[in-house]
Design a protein around this motif. Sequence first.
Motif, PDB file in Angstrom:
ATOM      1  N   UNK B 136       0.817  -1.213   0.000  1.00 33.65           N
ATOM      2  CA  UNK B 136       0.000   0.000   0.000  1.00 33.65           C
ATOM      3  C   UNK B 136       0.850   1.261   0.000  1.00 33.65           C
ATOM      4  N   UNK B 137       1.999   1.229   0.679  1.00 39.05           N
ATOM      5  CA  UNK B 137       2.763   2.463   0.886  1.00 39.05           C
ATOM      6  C   UNK B 137       3.943   2.614  -0.059  1.00 39.05           C
ATOM      7  N   UNK B 138       4.650   1.513  -0.274  1.00 39.26           N
ATOM      8  CA  UNK B 138       5.925   1.644  -0.985  1.00 39.26           C
ATOM      9  C   UNK B 138       5.755   2.134  -2.417  1.00 39.26           C
ATOM     10  N   UNK B 139       4.769   1.580  -3.122  1.00 37.74           N
ATOM     11  CA  UNK B 139       4.600   1.957  -4.525  1.00 37.74           C
ATOM     12  C   UNK B 139       4.330   3.454  -4.696  1.00 37.74           C
ATOM     13  N   UNK B 140       3.300   4.020  -3.997  1.00 37.89           N
ATOM     14  CA  UNK B 140       3.106   5.473  -4.159  1.00 37.89           C
ATOM     15  C   UNK B 140       4.323   6.288  -3.758  1.00 37.89           C
ATOM     16  N   UNK B 141       5.032   5.837  -2.717  1.00 38.95           N
ATOM     17  CA  UNK B 141       6.208   6.603  -2.278  1.00 38.95           C
ATOM     18  C   UNK B 141       7.292   6.577  -3.349  1.00 38.95           C
ATOM     19  N   UNK B 142       7.484   5.400  -3.946  1.00 44.09           N
ATOM     20  CA  UNK B 142       8.502   5.313  -5.000  1.00 44.09           C
ATOM     21  C   UNK B 142       8.142   6.214  -6.187  1.00 44.09           C
ATOM     22  N   UNK B 143       6.840   6.331  -6.480  1.00 47.35           N
ATOM     23  CA  UNK B 143       6.426   7.207  -7.578  1.00 47.35           C
ATOM     24  C   UNK B 143       6.698   8.669  -7.212  1.00 47.35           C
ATOM     25  N   UNK B 144       6.300   9.049  -5.975  1.00 51.90           N
ATOM     26  CA  UNK B 144       6.491  10.431  -5.537  1.00 51.90           C
ATOM     27  C   UNK B 144       7.969  10.807  -5.462  1.00 51.90           C
ATOM     28  N   UNK B 145       8.784   9.793  -5.149  1.00 55.25           N
ATOM     29  CA  UNK B 145      10.208  10.034  -4.960  1.00 55.25           C
ATOM     30  C   UNK B 145      10.878  10.585  -6.226  1.00 55.25           C
ATOM     31  N   UNK B 146      10.317  10.200  -7.377  1.00 57.12           N
ATOM     32  CA  UNK B 146      10.945  10.636  -8.633  1.00 57.12           C
ATOM     33  C   UNK B 146      10.709  12.123  -8.879  1.00 57.12           C
TER      34      UNK B 146
END
Lengths: 264, 299
Positions: B136-146
């Motif tokens: 739930x958390x890692x995917x959106x964070x990885x997207x935002x990180x870019x």
Amino acid sequence: MATRLHRELADRTAGPDSLALQVRGLGRAFDGRSVLRGVDLDVRPGEFVALLGASGSGKTTLLRILGGLDIGFSGTIRVPTARSVVFQEPRLLPWKRVWKNVAFGLRDSDARAKARAALDEVGLRQHADVFPATLSGGESQRVALARALVRAPDLLLLDEPFASLDALTRIRMHALVAELWARHDPAVVLVTHDVDEAVLLADRAVVLIDGHLETEVDINLARPRHRGTPGFAAIRQLLLAHLGVDADHDSPPDPPGPPDPHQN
Amino acid sequence: MESLTSPVAAATAEAPPAPDGPQAAARPRRSGPTVEVTGSPEANNREWVRWVRRVLALVVIVVGWQIGCSTGLIERHQMSSPATVVRTIWDMTRSGELPDAIGISLERAAKGFALGIVTGVVVAVIAGLWRAGEDLLDTPIQVLRTLPWLALIPLFIMWFGIGETPKILLIAIGVFFPIYLNVFAGIRNVDLRLVEAARTFGATRRQLIVDVVLPGAIPQFLVGLRLALSVSWLSLVIAETLNADSGIGYLMNRAREMLQTDVIVVCLVVYGALGLLFDVLVRLLERRSFRWRRGFTGN
């Protein structure tokens, strides 16, 4: 020793409830590759069993199942709730002082005293308050042994605990394990590929080949044992033969201890 | 014996039987060219020489800078001399202007830093310990990180105006990512064998997290902390330079308008000195947390 003998006689006639360990039709496969198949094994309370086998014979897999680290097996096992494991590596938590490692997971209020007593037994009382990084390999393994014993296990599982130690330390560890076993009287399953170790320590050796128990050999030698104990070489040779090693060509050139009458 | 044998001698030594037996005699002993190395124990004690050299390099730069300014090689409105900088620091400290600005900037940095660390650690622990949390958390964070986090400034100003909130949030977001990434990786890199051993010795779930997984992730967390520190400092400078009515960045902006080169240089020196100070602090923290690693015995 008298109590041990007495209990052995009693166990011969008793049912499975008086066994420390009962394994029936045990199988284990990883990705369709069968590692263990049709393993049956009984261990009586207080009995010392060596599980011998070459690398890849499935002996560590069997021990992991007995230790509750692997539940993906078929068949049934009956194990005591009080059991503990000594692994090939010490597996101490590096950020916890030695006595805290020994006491780890204990619920008792006197865990600290128990841990110190256990460390005393393995001769490491003075190291109770240091971090594991300061210990040698042999000392770390003794801490692991203390950690296993402090839980007063009915079944002690040893997964090649001496394999990564140097030869001199190993000799001392053999003596220590024999002594602690005699004092605490748990059933022991020792996984090893070292035939000498098995003959030195065990009541019985079980040979595992390609995931199947091939042979059992009773080792009825007087204790304490050493490589010169009468009968040692004969059992050693027998076990090596079962393991498929030609003992005539693989025997060590200069066995330590007094000369063996059976060798000549 | 071996080292005295020349290659030629070794080749001719094939014929006579060696004392070891017939098998040893059949094979010539190999022997190549040798080199003699004399140990120099004093090589271990030259650490102070390296320190002197490091300090010397700094001194040469400052002296060269001062000479450049004094001789007029460097024009005054372009760069102030070290002496002027020191005098300006003194004046600004006496007037209270500099300490006030430093205090305000430090407060902003500390608030944003704390917010970023707390959220980063909490989210990383949830994602690190539970599969569902990771999904739930890692995917959106990885997207935002870019997304470059400084690009959020216009949006933040529209949302929060130009007060303290957008500045603190900007710092927090910059800090969040290095902390999250490192703590998450730290948790996932904890030695599985230790976790396994802890389980067999009757560790509760809480003990497993508090005594095994989290301490194992601390080295990686400290790496994240150092990265986060430089990120927070960078965010602070940007946030203060764009819109502020107080703090070091504000001082610098005002000085630019009033052409006070010395004040600008003072602000740069302060930014640099504080950044260095924080790095030293994290290093000390690192050393303290790693007592177990360095084999400290407690006496």
